[in-house]
Design a protein around this motif. Structure first.
Motif, PDB file in Angstrom:
ATOM      1  N   ALA A 269     -34.729  -5.095  29.570  1.00  0.00           N
ATOM      2  CA  ALA A 269     -33.502  -5.873  29.789  1.00  0.00           C
ATOM      3  C   ALA A 269     -33.239  -6.841  28.646  1.00  0.00           C
ATOM      4  CB  ALA A 269     -33.591  -6.645  31.097  1.00  0.00           C
ATOM      5  N   THR A 270     -33.879  -6.626  27.510  1.00  0.00           N
ATOM      6  CA  THR A 270     -33.790  -7.563  26.384  1.00  0.00           C
ATOM      7  C   THR A 270     -32.369  -7.711  25.856  1.00  0.00           C
ATOM      8  OG1 THR A 270     -36.094  -7.307  25.692  1.00  0.00           O
ATOM      9  CG2 THR A 270     -34.505  -7.870  23.972  1.00  0.00           C
ATOM     10  N   GLY A 271     -31.684  -6.605  25.602  1.00  0.00           N
ATOM     11  CA  GLY A 271     -30.336  -6.673  25.032  1.00  0.00           C
ATOM     12  C   GLY A 271     -29.371  -7.424  25.922  1.00  0.00           C
ATOM     13  N   SER A 272     -29.419  -7.144  27.224  1.00  0.00           N
ATOM     14  CA  SER A 272     -28.504  -7.833  28.140  1.00  0.00           C
ATOM     15  C   SER A 272     -28.941  -9.269  28.375  1.00  0.00           C
ATOM     16  CB  SER A 272     -28.396  -7.080  29.463  1.00  0.00           C
ATOM     17  OG  SER A 272     -29.663  -6.975  30.082  1.00  0.00           O
TER      18      SER A 272
ATOM     19  N   TRP B 267     -16.657   6.665  41.208  1.00  0.00           N
ATOM     20  CA  TRP B 267     -17.024   5.899  40.017  1.00  0.00           C
ATOM     21  C   TRP B 267     -17.401   6.875  38.912  1.00  0.00           C
ATOM     22  CZ3 TRP B 267     -19.541   5.000  44.765  1.00  0.00           C
ATOM     23  CH2 TRP B 267     -19.175   3.835  45.432  1.00  0.00           C
ATOM     24  N   VAL B 268     -17.243   6.456  37.671  1.00  0.00           N
ATOM     25  CA  VAL B 268     -17.826   7.198  36.559  1.00  0.00           C
ATOM     26  C   VAL B 268     -19.048   6.402  36.109  1.00  0.00           C
ATOM     27  CG1 VAL B 268     -17.505   8.133  34.258  1.00  0.00           C
ATOM     28  CG2 VAL B 268     -15.600   8.142  35.884  1.00  0.00           C
ATOM     29  N   VAL B 269     -20.215   6.992  36.290  1.00  0.00           N
ATOM     30  CA  VAL B 269     -21.474   6.312  35.983  1.00  0.00           C
ATOM     31  C   VAL B 269     -22.018   6.827  34.655  1.00  0.00           C
ATOM     32  CG1 VAL B 269     -23.819   5.855  36.746  1.00  0.00           C
ATOM     33  CG2 VAL B 269     -21.971   6.008  38.437  1.00  0.00           C
ATOM     34  N   ASN B 270     -22.256   5.910  33.746  1.00  0.00           N
ATOM     35  CA  ASN B 270     -22.800   6.214  32.418  1.00  0.00           C
ATOM     36  C   ASN B 270     -21.948   7.226  31.643  1.00  0.00           C
ATOM     37  OD1 ASN B 270     -24.911   4.435  32.800  1.00  0.00           O
ATOM     38  ND2 ASN B 270     -26.307   5.993  33.556  1.00  0.00           N
ATOM     39  N   PRO B 271     -20.692   6.888  31.398  1.00  0.00           N
ATOM     40  CA  PRO B 271     -19.857   7.778  30.583  1.00  0.00           C
ATOM     41  C   PRO B 271     -20.404   7.957  29.171  1.00  0.00           C
ATOM     42  CG  PRO B 271     -18.786   5.650  30.882  1.00  0.00           C
ATOM     43  CD  PRO B 271     -19.950   5.686  31.830  1.00  0.00           C
ATOM     44  N   SER B 272     -21.236   7.014  28.711  1.00  0.00           N
ATOM     45  CA  SER B 272     -21.841   7.109  27.383  1.00  0.00           C
ATOM     46  C   SER B 272     -22.916   8.185  27.299  1.00  0.00           C
ATOM     47  CB  SER B 272     -22.485   5.767  27.016  1.00  0.00           C
ATOM     48  OG  SER B 272     -23.616   5.524  27.852  1.00  0.00           O
ATOM     49  N   GLY B 273     -23.382   8.646  28.448  1.00  0.00           N
ATOM     50  CA  GLY B 273     -24.542   9.518  28.505  1.00  0.00           C
ATOM     51  C   GLY B 273     -25.768   8.788  28.999  1.00  0.00           C
ATOM     52  N   GLY B 274     -25.669   7.454  29.078  1.00  0.00           N
ATOM     53  CA  GLY B 274     -26.760   6.664  29.616  1.00  0.00           C
ATOM     54  C   GLY B 274     -28.020   6.718  28.774  1.00  0.00           C
ATOM     55  N   LEU B 275     -29.059   6.116  29.286  1.00  0.00           N
ATOM     56  CA  LEU B 275     -30.336   6.106  28.582  1.00  0.00           C
ATOM     57  C   LEU B 275     -30.906   7.514  28.465  1.00  0.00           C
ATOM     58  CD1 LEU B 275     -29.855   3.177  29.667  1.00  0.00           C
ATOM     59  CD2 LEU B 275     -32.322   2.964  29.855  1.00  0.00           C
ATOM     60  N   LEU B 276     -30.606   8.357  29.451  1.00  0.00           N
ATOM     61  CA  LEU B 276     -31.156   9.703  29.476  1.00  0.00           C
ATOM     62  C   LEU B 276     -30.687  10.558  28.309  1.00  0.00           C
ATOM     63  CD1 LEU B 276     -30.874  10.416  33.302  1.00  0.00           C
ATOM     64  CD2 LEU B 276     -33.008  10.289  31.994  1.00  0.00           C
ATOM     65  N   SER B 277     -29.431  10.393  27.892  1.00  0.00           N
ATOM     66  CA  SER B 277     -28.897  11.230  26.809  1.00  0.00           C
ATOM     67  C   SER B 277     -28.443  10.420  25.600  1.00  0.00           C
ATOM     68  CB  SER B 277     -27.726  12.080  27.318  1.00  0.00           C
ATOM     69  OG  SER B 277     -28.180  13.135  28.124  1.00  0.00           O
ATOM     70  N   LYS B 278     -27.869   9.249  25.837  1.00  0.00           N
ATOM     71  CA  LYS B 278     -27.471   8.398  24.706  1.00  0.00           C
ATOM     72  C   LYS B 278     -28.705   7.883  23.991  1.00  0.00           C
ATOM     73  CE  LYS B 278     -26.465   4.267  25.642  1.00  0.00           C
ATOM     74  NZ  LYS B 278     -25.805   3.216  26.441  1.00  0.00           N
ATOM     75  N   GLY B 279     -29.779   7.596  24.766  1.00  0.00           N
ATOM     76  CA  GLY B 279     -31.005   7.073  24.209  1.00  0.00           C
ATOM     77  C   GLY B 279     -31.294   5.663  24.697  1.00  0.00           C
ATOM     78  N   HIS B 280     -32.525   5.209  24.460  1.00  0.00           N
ATOM     79  CA  HIS B 280     -32.967   3.921  24.989  1.00  0.00           C
ATOM     80  C   HIS B 280     -33.798   3.155  23.964  1.00  0.00           C
ATOM     81  CE1 HIS B 280     -34.214   0.780  27.579  1.00  0.00           C
ATOM     82  NE2 HIS B 280     -35.262   1.360  28.150  1.00  0.00           N
ATOM     83  N   PRO B 281     -33.158   2.609  22.911  1.00  0.00           N
ATOM     84  CA  PRO B 281     -33.859   1.659  22.033  1.00  0.00           C
ATOM     85  C   PRO B 281     -33.889   0.311  22.743  1.00  0.00           C
ATOM     86  CG  PRO B 281     -31.638   2.095  21.220  1.00  0.00           C
ATOM     87  CD  PRO B 281     -31.777   2.823  22.504  1.00  0.00           C
ATOM     88  N   LEU B 282     -35.015  -0.099  23.245  1.00  0.00           N
ATOM     89  CA  LEU B 282     -35.111  -1.122  24.276  1.00  0.00           C
ATOM     90  C   LEU B 282     -34.245  -2.350  24.023  1.00  0.00           C
ATOM     91  CD1 LEU B 282     -37.492   0.769  24.905  1.00  0.00           C
ATOM     92  CD2 LEU B 282     -38.847  -1.226  25.470  1.00  0.00           C
TER      93      LEU B 282
ATOM     94  N   VAL C  22     -19.597 -17.782  13.428  1.00  0.00           N
ATOM     95  CA  VAL C  22     -20.594 -17.674  14.503  1.00  0.00           C
ATOM     96  C   VAL C  22     -21.416 -18.961  14.557  1.00  0.00           C
ATOM     97  CG1 VAL C  22     -22.615 -16.416  15.330  1.00  0.00           C
ATOM     98  CG2 VAL C  22     -20.684 -15.165  14.320  1.00  0.00           C
ATOM     99  N   GLN C  23     -21.568 -19.521  15.772  1.00  0.00           N
ATOM    100  CA  GLN C  23     -22.237 -20.811  15.925  1.00  0.00           C
ATOM    101  C   GLN C  23     -23.668 -20.708  16.447  1.00  0.00           C
ATOM    102  OE1 GLN C  23     -19.006 -22.037  18.471  1.00  0.00           O
ATOM    103  NE2 GLN C  23     -18.325 -23.582  16.994  1.00  0.00           N
ATOM    104  N   GLN C  24     -23.980 -19.635  17.143  1.00  0.00           N
ATOM    105  CA  GLN C  24     -25.336 -19.367  17.611  1.00  0.00           C
ATOM    106  C   GLN C  24     -25.539 -17.860  17.646  1.00  0.00           C
ATOM    107  OE1 GLN C  24     -26.544 -21.062  21.370  1.00  0.00           O
ATOM    108  NE2 GLN C  24     -26.447 -23.173  20.643  1.00  0.00           N
ATOM    109  N   ALA C  25     -26.803 -17.433  17.527  1.00  0.00           N
ATOM    110  CA  ALA C  25     -27.111 -16.006  17.590  1.00  0.00           C
ATOM    111  C   ALA C  25     -28.355 -15.780  18.436  1.00  0.00           C
ATOM    112  CB  ALA C  25     -27.318 -15.435  16.191  1.00  0.00           C
ATOM    113  N   TYR C  26     -28.304 -14.720  19.228  1.00  0.00           N
ATOM    114  CA  TYR C  26     -29.424 -14.312  20.067  1.00  0.00           C
ATOM    115  C   TYR C  26     -29.786 -12.888  19.691  1.00  0.00           C
ATOM    116  CZ  TYR C  26     -28.062 -18.440  22.678  1.00  0.00           C
ATOM    117  OH  TYR C  26     -27.749 -19.729  23.029  1.00  0.00           O
ATOM    118  N   ALA C  27     -31.033 -12.692  19.264  1.00  0.00           N
ATOM    119  CA  ALA C  27     -31.469 -11.391  18.770  1.00  0.00           C
ATOM    120  C   ALA C  27     -32.538 -10.815  19.690  1.00  0.00           C
ATOM    121  CB  ALA C  27     -32.020 -11.523  17.352  1.00  0.00           C
ATOM    122  N   GLY C  28     -32.273  -9.622  20.225  1.00  0.00           N
ATOM    123  CA  GLY C  28     -33.181  -9.018  21.176  1.00  0.00           C
ATOM    124  C   GLY C  28     -33.935  -7.829  20.604  1.00  0.00           C
ATOM    125  N   TYR C  29     -35.241  -7.804  20.804  1.00  0.00           N
ATOM    126  CA  TYR C  29     -36.087  -6.668  20.440  1.00  0.00           C
ATOM    127  C   TYR C  29     -37.393  -6.815  21.206  1.00  0.00           C
ATOM    128  CZ  TYR C  29     -38.173 -10.205  17.386  1.00  0.00           C
ATOM    129  OH  TYR C  29     -38.747 -11.362  16.908  1.00  0.00           O
TER     130      TYR C  29
END
Length: 396
Positions: free
Chosen positions: A83-86, A330-345, A46-53
């Motif tokens: 939008a930190t992670g993205s 479309w299949v929207v939020n197959p993961s469950g999205g922020l509503l059910s998967k959760g939202h650690p910012l 790994v040559q560079q790292a970007y850490a979001g929180y």
């Protein structure tokens, strides 16, 4: 985007309620190790790292990364609200696409507290001061937490302007729970019905129930981003291509239109997605699977319209036609999205990347979208920033 950029590896830990997780550095390090293992790559590459929180002191990224290794590489800490992670992903992709590096890491994590979001800084004007003033003017109800007033207030505008029913937002939340039931990494895996959502406690009478809001969550996720030449040299997979990506911020319309739908980022979304579609050479009808920022059920419906899945005012029809789930357009939020998967910012945007990477690989298990070839990710932070990423299943 002449230089091809690929997602070579992804990692994610199970999301948990506040008080039930590991510390932020352990969560981040675990997600990084999982992404490296998924890529089949050593951290030394790994040559560079970007850490979001969002919630943490300066250089928390280093603390998480140092658990994995200390190689002296640049580590950039990122905070762009929800939008930190993205945003970390955007920077990693940009570094590789520009040729500055051939292998970059994006990681996001969040150690959250129970309850509504709040600033830790009370001795200075908030970054969202202008948005808060406009929210007070347009919505009032200052006894209600700000995020609820903003997103539910935008939903209320949609209800009044287009006749959208509260039950429609409840249907979106019920759909999220059905999807999350298939996701072992989601914080809430219990299925709720539309009636359950409608009957949950009212946080704003006639406008929002408790189940229509995403929960505070702890978690971590990471992605390894590489150039084509680097992938070939190291024998890495090149089956998930980043075909288009854009980060957009507010326009004057956010504040000048006197419209809560604009205040919560509609024009950010529209601006970013138009750029991403153009880069990828695709349109909304070409997309198979979507992970979008459903921090509130209301925002999912607004985002359908911002992404161009339907015209403004037609989001309810999309829901009623079932075009946001399996068997629909479309299949929207197959993961469950922020509503059910959760939202650690800080982790949310990279968790979306994790989900869509597995969807395009065909490794999403019980939640697999059949024959998925193009995926769209949307991640939004007020204040503001929005990132749209389009992934393409690449021929091997």
């Amino acid at each position: 985007m002449s230089r091809k950029v690929y997602v070579a590896g992804v990692g994610m830990i199970p999301f948990k309620k506040p008080g039930a997780s590991e510390t932020y550095d352990v969560m981040g390090a675990t997600a990084i190790r999982d992404a490296l293992a998924d890529a089949g790559l050593d951290y030394n590459a790994v040559q560079q790292a970007y850490a979001g929180y969002v919630y943490g002191d300066s250089t928390c990224g280093q603390k998480a990364l140092y658990r994995v290794g200390m190689t002296g590489i640049p580590v950039i800490n990122v905070n762009n609200n929800c939008a930190t992670g993205s945003s970390a992903l955007f920077l990693a992709r940009q570094a590789v696409q520009s040729g500055v590096v051939d292998c970059a890491l994006a990681v996001g994590f969040e150690f959250m507290r129970p309850g509504a979001l709040a600033s830790n800084w009370t001795d200075r004007a908030p970054a969202l001061e202008r948005a808060l003033e406009l929210t007070n003017k347009l919505v009032g109800h200052t006894e209600i937490p700000t995020a609820i007033r903003q997103f539910a207030g935008a939903g209320l505008v949609h209800m009044r302007k287009y006749g959208t029913k509260l039950e429609t937002f409840a249907r979106i939340r019920a759909k999220a729970s059905e999807h999350a039931a298939r996701n072992p990494l989601a914080v809430f895996r219990n299925v709720v019905t539309t009636e359950d959502v409608m009957n949950s406690p009212m946080l704003w009478e006639g406008v929002l129930t408790r189940l229509m809001a995403c929960p505070p969550t702890c978690g971590g996720a990471a992605a390894i981003i590489v150039s084509e030449a680097f992938a070939r040299k190291h024998g890495l997979r090149t089956d998930v291509l980043i075909a288009g990506q854009a980060l957009a911020t507010d326009l004057p319309s956010t504040y000048e239109a006197d419209d809560m739908i604009r205040v919560v980022g509609f024009d950010i979304t529209r601006n970013a997605v138009q750029q991403a579609y153009e880069q990828a050479g695709v349109g909304p009808d070409d997309i198979d699977v979507i992970e979008l920022h459903d921090c509130f059920a209301q925002n999912e419906l607004l985002t359908y319209e911002g992404l161009g899945l339907c015209k403004e005012g037609e989001g309810e029809r999309l829901v009623l036609d079932g075009d946001n789930t399996y068997g629909g357009k479309w299949v929207v939020n197959p993961s469950g999205g922020l509503l059910s998967k959760g939202h650690p910012l800080g982790a949310t945007g990279l968790a979306q990347c994790y989900e869509l990477t597995h969807q395009l690989r065909g490794t999403a298990g019980d939640r697999q979208v059949s024959n998925a070839k193009l995926a769209l990710q949307h991640n939004l932070g007020l204040g503001g920033a929005g990132v749209v990423t389009i992934y393409q299943k690449a021929a091997q």
